[in-house]
Design a protein around this motif. Structure first.
Motif, PDB file in Angstrom:
ATOM      1  N   LEU A 143       0.833  -1.190   0.000  1.00 18.07           N
ATOM      2  CA  LEU A 143       0.000   0.000   0.000  1.00 18.07           C
ATOM      3  C   LEU A 143       0.873   1.247   0.000  1.00 18.07           C
ATOM      4  N   SER A 161       0.593   5.748  -0.137  1.00 16.85           N
ATOM      5  CA  SER A 161      -0.239   6.929   0.001  1.00 16.85           C
ATOM      6  C   SER A 161      -0.411   7.583  -1.371  1.00 16.85           C
ATOM      7  N   PHE A 206      -9.988   6.810  -7.771  1.00 21.30           N
ATOM      8  CA  PHE A 206      -9.687   5.595  -7.022  1.00 21.30           C
ATOM      9  C   PHE A 206     -10.931   4.731  -6.899  1.00 21.30           C
ATOM     10  N   ASP A 207     -10.807   3.437  -7.200  1.00 18.28           N
ATOM     11  CA  ASP A 207     -11.890   2.469  -7.047  1.00 18.28           C
ATOM     12  C   ASP A 207     -11.756   1.847  -5.667  1.00 18.28           C
ATOM     13  N   ASP A 208     -12.628   2.230  -4.737  1.00 17.80           N
ATOM     14  CA  ASP A 208     -12.495   1.760  -3.359  1.00 17.80           C
ATOM     15  C   ASP A 208     -12.965   0.317  -3.159  1.00 17.80           C
ATOM     16  N   LEU A 209     -13.672  -0.247  -4.120  1.00 19.91           N
ATOM     17  CA  LEU A 209     -14.067  -1.662  -4.011  1.00 19.91           C
ATOM     18  C   LEU A 209     -12.910  -2.591  -4.377  1.00 19.91           C
ATOM     19  N   ALA A 210     -12.179  -2.249  -5.414  1.00 16.97           N
ATOM     20  CA  ALA A 210     -11.055  -3.080  -5.862  1.00 16.97           C
ATOM     21  C   ALA A 210      -9.711  -2.591  -5.320  1.00 16.97           C
ATOM     22  N   TRP A 211      -9.672  -1.432  -4.682  1.00 18.85           N
ATOM     23  CA  TRP A 211      -8.458  -0.826  -4.133  1.00 18.85           C
ATOM     24  C   TRP A 211      -7.397  -0.601  -5.214  1.00 18.85           C
ATOM     25  N   VAL A 212      -7.805   0.019  -6.324  1.00 17.37           N
ATOM     26  CA  VAL A 212      -6.879   0.344  -7.411  1.00 17.37           C
ATOM     27  C   VAL A 212      -7.173   1.747  -7.925  1.00 17.37           C
ATOM     28  N   ILE A 213      -6.179   2.344  -8.544  1.00 17.06           N
ATOM     29  CA  ILE A 213      -6.364   3.619  -9.231  1.00 17.06           C
ATOM     30  C   ILE A 213      -6.861   3.283 -10.634  1.00 17.06           C
ATOM     31  N   ARG A 214      -8.030   3.816 -11.013  1.00 16.53           N
ATOM     32  CA  ARG A 214      -8.594   3.534 -12.338  1.00 16.53           C
ATOM     33  C   ARG A 214      -8.101   4.521 -13.387  1.00 16.53           C
TER      34      ARG A 214
END
Length: 51
Positions: free
Chosen positions: A2, A4, A28-36
């Motif tokens: 992870l 910041s 940021f996609d908070d469900l998949a924890w990735v930057i889209r």
């Protein structure tokens, strides 16, 4: 690992002919924890646009 989002902001974006800009904003996609998506401020390349 992870990181910041502040650590990633202003990172240089490079092409085959050199640096073309810096990262400014992120989606940021908070469900998949990735930057889209992210916004690149191109500086002097492309007349200083955000793409």
């Amino acid at each position: 690992m992870l990181r910041s989002m502040k650590d990633l902001e202003n990172c240089a974006i490079a092409a085959t002919d050199g640096v073309i800009g810096k990262e400014k904003d992120f989606l940021f996609d908070d469900l998949a924890w990735v930057i889209r998506y992210f916004v690149v401020e191109t500086g002097s390349w492309l007349s200083s646009r955000q793409v």
